[in-house]
Each structure stands twice: as structure tokens, then as C-alpha cells.
Design an enzyme around this catalytic site. Structure first.
Site, PDB file in Angstrom:
ATOM      1  N   ASP A  64     -41.097  10.020  57.395  1.00 57.82           N
ATOM      2  CA  ASP A  64     -40.685   9.527  58.705  1.00 57.82           C
ATOM      3  C   ASP A  64     -39.345  10.125  59.123  1.00 57.82           C
ATOM      4  OD1 ASP A  64     -42.947   7.986  59.067  1.00 57.82           O
ATOM      5  OD2 ASP A  64     -42.035   6.151  58.301  1.00 57.82           O
ATOM      6  N   ASN A 139     -35.808   5.921  66.978  1.00 52.72           N
ATOM      7  CA  ASN A 139     -35.848   4.612  66.319  1.00 52.72           C
ATOM      8  C   ASN A 139     -34.772   3.669  66.832  1.00 52.72           C
ATOM      9  OD1 ASN A 139     -38.069   4.584  64.653  1.00 52.72           O
ATOM     10  ND2 ASN A 139     -36.936   4.764  62.744  1.00 52.72           N
TER      11      ASN A 139
END
Length: 287
Positions: A64, A139
Site C-alpha cells: 500500500d 490517505n
């Protein structure tokens, strides 16, 4: 298809995947360019990735974190990101390393959907009116006190209206995509990733009345450290960042350009929650 390639050299299997990609590219009609650290794996004559503006897609080999880095590298360019997971979690990635060989031809034929994810941008503002560089996050943007063993006090406003004074170890401003990252660890809600919104989550708040909340995607959040250490840290996606000097403030808002993540007949968001995070039971159990 013009494809940029980035990767994390710390993972086993990266060289084999890059070499498979290079060998299949002519047959599949892929024109490849590689970031500096992958040129030696790609072999003689490999093209260097020096511009993202003309890319049709970006391949990210890693976890990720590598996908997040690739998304920031695009800096608003519309190329979708195909993430290949070489790590443990891979919550954001398109597929695992074992699936890549089978899915690559479908990707090359355009047989995929590009899931849009909203992003955030953060800017610092000095007491003299100077504006810092734009920092883009897929994010989250985190304001925290670093290694100082003391409470961070923040004056927080939303759309120019004073929200209040917050005492905590930090504050996480996340996208729906980031709601399953640091925000979740700090007690924030899980938000379906294609739902446009901004999640504000205090880290270890020092008052029971301070709780996470969800804002409109068009909200503008401004944070002014009050009685803070000489420097307060700002971290973007847990990877890069800057410092906020005494008397400065930080503004976070929705960025104009989203990030697009490749999906090829993969698990739904809820399927990934069950499989990767053990939502609703023990990890690895589907029931």
C-alpha cells in the site's frame, strides 16, 4: 498504452515481476518507463520515467505504501494506478503477485474499471502571510507533536467558523480511502471509499467530549497550534511531510484531482475488509 513503473526494492519477487512485464510488453502493446531504482532490473535500453503527464497508467509493485507513493508521484495526473501487492496487507492494491501474470493481458486490453478516490491537499500559512508548498494526500494529513511528551493544543476552524480548542496527541484529517489507515487506529469510523467526505479524528484526545466527525467533501479545515513546541510535524500518507513552525497554521481541503485505482474483477470493498482486516470475525474467516 504508455505505462510508468514504480516499485519497492525491498520486496522479494520484484525482479521476476519486472522481467515478466518487460518480456510481455511488446506483445501486449505496452510502452514502459521506469523510475530510477528499477532501471537495472528492467535491463539495457529501459526508458527512464521522467514525466507522468503523458502516462496512460502507472504500475506500482510493492504494498500500500508503494501505491500511495505512486499516487503522489502522479500529482493530479489522470493515469489510473495498478497496484501489485508484494507485502502482507495490500488493502489498496489491485492484485497479489501471484495474480499479476494472468491479469496483465486484461489490463493491457483496458478490461478494468478505474475507481475514483478523492484526495486532500494541505498548505501551511505563516504569520507573515507566506504560503507553503502544496502537499497532496490519498490517505491522510496528520498534525502531531513528534517526540514531545506533552499535549498538543489546537485551535480548529471549519469553513471559517471556530470549532473549538482541541487537546490531543495529534489530529488525523483523512479521505474515505484513509479511513481504514491511521484514522481507524485512532478510533475513527470506516467510510466506504467512493463516498466523498473528510474524516477528522483526534489522536488520544484529552477530553471525553472530543470525538471523530465526518465533514462535507467541500469543507476547509484550518488548524492553529496553541502553546505548541517549537515545531509541530505534518505527515502526508505516513511517508513525507514538513514542520509547522510556531505561529503558523495548516489548511486542509479537498484536492481538485482524484486518484484512480485499477480494479479487475477483484473483491469488493467489503470483501477486502473481511479478507484483509478480519472485519466481522477473525482474520482469514469469511463467515
Amino acid at each position: 498504452m504508455r505505462v510508468g513503473v514504480v516499485g519497492h526494492s525491498g520486496y522479494d519477487g520484484l525482479e521476476e515481476l519486472v522481467q515478466h512485464l518487460v518480456s510481455e510488453a511488446p506483445r501486449l502493446g505496452l510502452s514502459l518507463s521506469f523510475e530510477e531504482s528499477l532501471l537495472n532490473l528492467a535491463g539495457p535500453g529501459a526508458e527512464h520515467l521522467d514525466s507522468v503527464a503523458s502516462l496512460d497508467a502507472l504500475l506500482a509493485f510493492g504494498g500500500d505504501g508503494t501505491l500511495l507513493r505512486g499516487a503522489r508521484l502522479l500529482d493530479g495526473a489522470s493515469a489510473p494506478v495498478f497496484g501489485v501487492n508484494l507485502g502482507k496487507l495490500g488493502f489498496l492494491t489491485t492484485c497479489g503477485a501471484e495474480e499479476f501474470e494472468a491479469l496483465l493481458p486484461r489490463f493491457a486490453r483496458g478490461e478494468f474499471t478505474a475507481e475514483q478516490r478523492m484526495t486532500l491537499e494541505a498548505r501551511s500559512h505563516g504569520s507573515d502571510g507566506a504560503v507553503g508548498a502544496r502537499l497532496r494526500a490519498l490517505n491522510d494529513v496528520v498534525l502531531h507533536k513528534g517526540g514531545f511528551a506533552r499535549v498538543l493544543r489546537l485551535q480548529v476552524t471549519v469553513n471559517g467558523e471556530r470549532l473549538g480548542s482541541l487537546a490531543a496527541d495529534g489530529l488525523v484529517i483523512s479521505t474515505p480511502t484513509g479511513s481504514t489507515a491511521y484514522s481507524l487506529s485512532a478510533g475513527g469510523p470506516i467510510v466506504e471509499p467512493t463516498l466523498a467526505s473528510i474524516v477528522v479524528t483526534p489522536v488520544a484526545a484529552h477530553a471525553l467530549a472530543i470525538r471523530p466527525f465526518i465533514l462535507s467533501p467541500d469543507a476547509v479545515i484550518e488548524m492553529q497550534p496553541d502553546d505548541a513546541p517549537e515545531e509541530v510535524l505534518v505527515t502526508i500518507d505516513g511517508q513525507v511531510g514538513t514542520t509547522l513552525l510556531h505561529g503558523h497554521s495548516l489548511t486542509v481541503r479537498r484536492a481538485a484531482q482524484p486518484v484512480r485505482i485499477v480494479r479487475i474483477d477483484g473483491a469488493s470493498f467489503f470483501g477486502r475488509l473481511r479478507a484483509k482486516m478480519g472485519w466481522g470475525g477473525l482474520a482469514g474467516r469469511d463467515g
